[in-house]
Design a protein around this motif. Structure first.
Motif, mmCIF file in Angstrom:
data_model
loop_
_atom_site.group_PDB
_atom_site.id
_atom_site.type_symbol
_atom_site.label_atom_id
_atom_site.label_comp_id
_atom_site.label_asym_id
_atom_site.label_seq_id
_atom_site.Cartn_x
_atom_site.Cartn_y
_atom_site.Cartn_z
ATOM 1 N N GLY A 96 -71.432 7.172 24.321
ATOM 2 C CA GLY A 96 -71.968 6.865 22.865
ATOM 3 C C GLY A 96 -71.283 7.077 21.890
ATOM 4 N N VAL A 97 -70.605 8.752 21.743
ATOM 5 C CA VAL A 97 -69.739 8.943 20.823
ATOM 6 C C VAL A 97 -68.440 8.066 20.580
ATOM 7 N N MET A 98 -67.842 7.777 21.872
ATOM 8 C CA MET A 98 -66.468 7.278 21.876
ATOM 9 C C MET A 98 -66.701 5.769 21.509
ATOM 10 N N TYR A 99 -67.791 5.267 21.760
ATOM 11 C CA TYR A 99 -68.073 3.837 21.547
ATOM 12 C C TYR A 99 -68.172 3.867 19.809
ATOM 13 N N GLY A 100 -68.967 4.702 19.402
ATOM 14 C CA GLY A 100 -69.231 5.013 18.184
ATOM 15 C C GLY A 100 -68.019 5.036 17.351
ATOM 16 N N LEU A 101 -67.324 6.135 17.562
ATOM 17 C CA LEU A 101 -65.970 6.393 16.910
ATOM 18 C C LEU A 101 -65.094 5.255 16.954
ATOM 19 N N LEU A 102 -64.603 4.924 18.216
ATOM 20 C CA LEU A 102 -63.492 3.884 18.055
ATOM 21 C C LEU A 102 -63.806 2.480 17.872
ATOM 22 N N GLY A 103 -65.271 1.957 18.163
ATOM 23 C CA GLY A 103 -65.839 0.667 18.033
ATOM 24 C C GLY A 103 -65.807 0.470 16.381
ATOM 25 N N THR A 104 -66.242 1.723 15.652
ATOM 26 C CA THR A 104 -66.474 1.596 14.445
ATOM 27 C C THR A 104 -65.161 1.440 13.558
ATOM 28 N N ALA A 105 -64.262 2.280 13.964
ATOM 29 C CA ALA A 105 -62.886 2.514 13.600
ATOM 30 C C ALA A 105 -62.103 1.361 13.673
ATOM 31 N N LEU A 106 -62.292 0.737 14.880
ATOM 32 C CA LEU A 106 -61.572 -0.918 14.983
ATOM 33 C C LEU A 106 -62.070 -1.829 14.214
ATOM 34 N N ALA A 107 -63.666 -1.889 14.089
ATOM 35 C CA ALA A 107 -64.217 -2.962 13.313
ATOM 36 C C ALA A 107 -63.823 -2.801 11.764
ATOM 37 N N GLN A 108 -63.954 -1.522 11.445
ATOM 38 C CA GLN A 108 -63.506 -1.334 9.917
ATOM 39 C C GLN A 108 -62.017 -1.721 9.693
ATOM 40 N N ALA A 109 -61.073 -1.266 10.493
ATOM 41 C CA ALA A 109 -59.826 -1.776 10.477
ATOM 42 C C ALA A 109 -59.657 -3.029 10.443
ATOM 43 N N LEU A 110 -60.287 -3.698 11.389
ATOM 44 C CA LEU A 110 -60.091 -5.276 11.411
ATOM 45 C C LEU A 110 -60.581 -5.930 9.880
ATOM 46 N N VAL A 111 -61.915 -5.597 9.548
ATOM 47 C CA VAL A 111 -62.200 -6.128 8.233
ATOM 48 C C VAL A 111 -61.269 -5.616 7.036
ATOM 49 N N ALA A 112 -60.754 -4.433 7.082
ATOM 50 C CA ALA A 112 -60.036 -3.885 6.205
ATOM 51 C C ALA A 112 -58.570 -4.909 6.111
ATOM 52 N N ALA A 113 -58.121 -5.163 7.266
ATOM 53 C CA ALA A 113 -56.948 -5.832 7.329
ATOM 54 C C ALA A 113 -56.913 -7.514 6.842
ATOM 55 N N LEU A 114 -58.437 -8.128 6.953
ATOM 56 C CA LEU A 114 -58.797 -9.123 6.716
ATOM 57 C C LEU A 114 -58.514 -9.203 5.032
ATOM 58 N N GLY A 115 -59.419 -8.101 4.510
ATOM 59 C CA GLY A 115 -59.406 -8.085 2.973
ATOM 60 C C GLY A 115 -58.118 -8.025 2.322
ATOM 61 N N PHE A 116 -57.156 -6.869 3.010
ATOM 62 C CA PHE A 116 -55.756 -6.675 2.205
ATOM 63 C C PHE A 116 -55.086 -7.851 2.585
ATOM 64 N N PHE A 117 -54.918 -8.716 3.351
ATOM 65 C CA PHE A 117 -54.310 -10.041 3.602
ATOM 66 C C PHE A 117 -54.796 -10.996 2.558
ATOM 67 N N ILE A 118 -56.084 -11.125 2.533
ATOM 68 C CA ILE A 118 -56.584 -12.199 1.331
ATOM 69 C C ILE A 118 -56.170 -11.810 0.047
ATOM 70 N N ALA A 119 -56.152 -10.322 -0.122
ATOM 71 C CA ALA A 119 -55.993 -10.095 -1.624
ATOM 72 C C ALA A 119 -54.450 -9.737 -1.928
ATOM 73 N N GLY A 120 -53.690 -9.958 -0.856
ATOM 74 C CA GLY A 120 -52.045 -9.773 -1.085
ATOM 75 C C GLY A 120 -51.603 -8.527 -1.209
ATOM 76 N N VAL A 121 -52.373 -7.636 -0.768
ATOM 77 C CA VAL A 121 -51.924 -6.087 -0.439
ATOM 78 C C VAL A 121 -50.667 -5.954 0.370
ATOM 79 N N PRO A 122 -49.636 -5.326 0.081
ATOM 80 C CA PRO A 122 -48.709 -5.220 1.250
ATOM 81 C C PRO A 122 -48.909 -4.238 2.116
ATOM 82 N N ALA A 123 -47.963 -4.352 3.225
ATOM 83 C CA ALA A 123 -48.182 -3.218 4.074
ATOM 84 C C ALA A 123 -49.424 -3.263 4.866
ATOM 85 N N VAL A 124 -50.165 -4.481 5.445
ATOM 86 C CA VAL A 124 -51.354 -4.682 5.865
ATOM 87 C C VAL A 124 -51.556 -3.714 7.252
#
Length: 356
Positions: A209-237
């Motif tokens: 449960g803890v590993m799924y929560g930590l890694l899964g949430t971190a990965l989901a947030q990173a993917l959503v953030a990468a999409l937002g950074f790419f759309i906004a034109g932020v460098p070093a995505v």
């Protein structure tokens, strides 16, 4: 005269001394071993399904799982650690050159800050105009910041080395896991009798449960953030996305990253994209934590906020980068076991409604 009690004490002393000796020998590798154990326990159902697909070939299945861990986690982290050290050094060299040439000016949006904007803009312009004061500021702030960021990159590099060792150890845990578990179960039955099975179940459920929560949430947030950074034109995505992945393990960590990206967009005059980044970060990047984490930890231990924070910080101090995963996991296991032993309401019962 019965000598059995003295014999039992001697046997217990020998076992304790041997255990301490083994821990002392394994101490340099303890972080990698604990992380490998947590990864193997959490991914064991996937390993079992893959083992059926590969018709019981344990070595091939273990190698496949290990290579997957290497390709999905270790290689991207290694590339980011290398790019972080390179980008930090070059960025601070550019800042130093701009300071020497007097070309650094405060961004226009600072003047628009309510109440203090004009005063702050004038102060920064005076500071830039005075080379002596600017160089003094550079010595006091730029170099310490450079060393701090480089130290973070070195810690990330050390984490890559620990994860590489953990991947090597996990291969043997996958391949020989059933034999190893048989030995552990036998030892637990000798120590705990009928409670051994329930304790083993609590440990496995909590770790997953803890590993799924930590890694899964971190990965989901990173993917959503990468999409937002790419759309906004932020460098070093890629770099920023990995920073979101790492900072998501710490409460209120991701807003520091996407908030910094929004400030950078403001400084570039991209007010619309900066507002977009703030909205995207608040509702989507940080919102993922409230949706994904409960779903992934639905069969694990709901660790209190304080223990999560202490687990991350204490884990980093004790084990380095991989301690971000080990610390909360160890505390969650201890929290679940203590709840069961004290007959209080166990987190697993609270999550599932029906217990283990």
């Amino acid at each position: 005269m019965d000598k059995r009690p003295g014999r039992n004490y001697t046997r217990a002393a020998v076992v304790i001394l041997l255990t301490l000796g083994c821990l002392y020998v394994l101490q340099p590798f303890l972080a990698a071993i604990l992380f490998a154990a947590a990864v193997v326990i959490s991914s064991w159902p996937l390993y079992q399904r893959l083992l059926l697909r590969l018709r019981g070939r344990r070595t091939l299945t273990a190698l496949t799982m290990t290579l997957s861990l290497t390709l999905l986690v270790i290689i991207p982290l290694a590339l980011v650690a290398y790019n972080l050290a390179d980008n930090v050094a070059s960025s601070f060299d550019q800042i130093r050159a701009a300071l020497n040439q007097g070309e650094l000016l405060p961004p226009k949006w600072i003047r628009d800050i309510p109440l203090v904007g004009d005063q702050l803009d004038n102060y920064l312009r005076q500071l830039v105009a005075s080379r002596d004061r600017m160089m003094e500021l550079a010595r006091r702030m730029v170099e310490p910041a450079r060393h701090a960021l480089l130290s973070g990159g070195m810690m990330l590099g050390a984490g890559v080395a620990q994860m590489s060792l953990a991947a090597f150890v996990s291969f043997f845990f996958y391949r020989d896991g059933e034999a190893l578990m048989a030995v552990i179960r036998a030892a637990m039955h000798r120590i705990m009798d009928e409670e051994a099975e329930s304790v083993a179940e609590i440990v496995s459920q909590t770790v997953r449960g803890v590993m799924y929560g930590l890694l899964g949430t971190a990965l989901a947030q990173a993917l959503v953030a990468a999409l937002g950074f790419f759309i906004a034109g932020v460098p070093a995505v890629p770099l920023l996305s990995v920073l979101v992945f790492v900072s998501s393990l710490i409460p209120v960590g991701p807003p520091i990253v996407w908030g910094g990206a929004a400030i950078w967009l403001f400084a570039q005059g991209e007010t619309g994209w900066a507002i977009f980044m703030l909205v995207w970060g608040f509702f989507l990047i940080s919102g993922v934590d409230n949706v994904v984490r409960p779903m992934l930890i639905s069969r694990g231990s709901s660790l209190p906020f304080l223990l999560t924070l202490l687990g991350v910080l204490g884990g980093v101090i004790a084990f380095g980068f991989v301690g971000m995963f080990i610390g909360p996991t160890l505390l969650a296991v201890g929290y679940s076991l203590m709840s069961g032993w004290t007959h209080t309401k166990d987190p697993i019962v609270r999550q599932n409604g029906n217990g283990v």
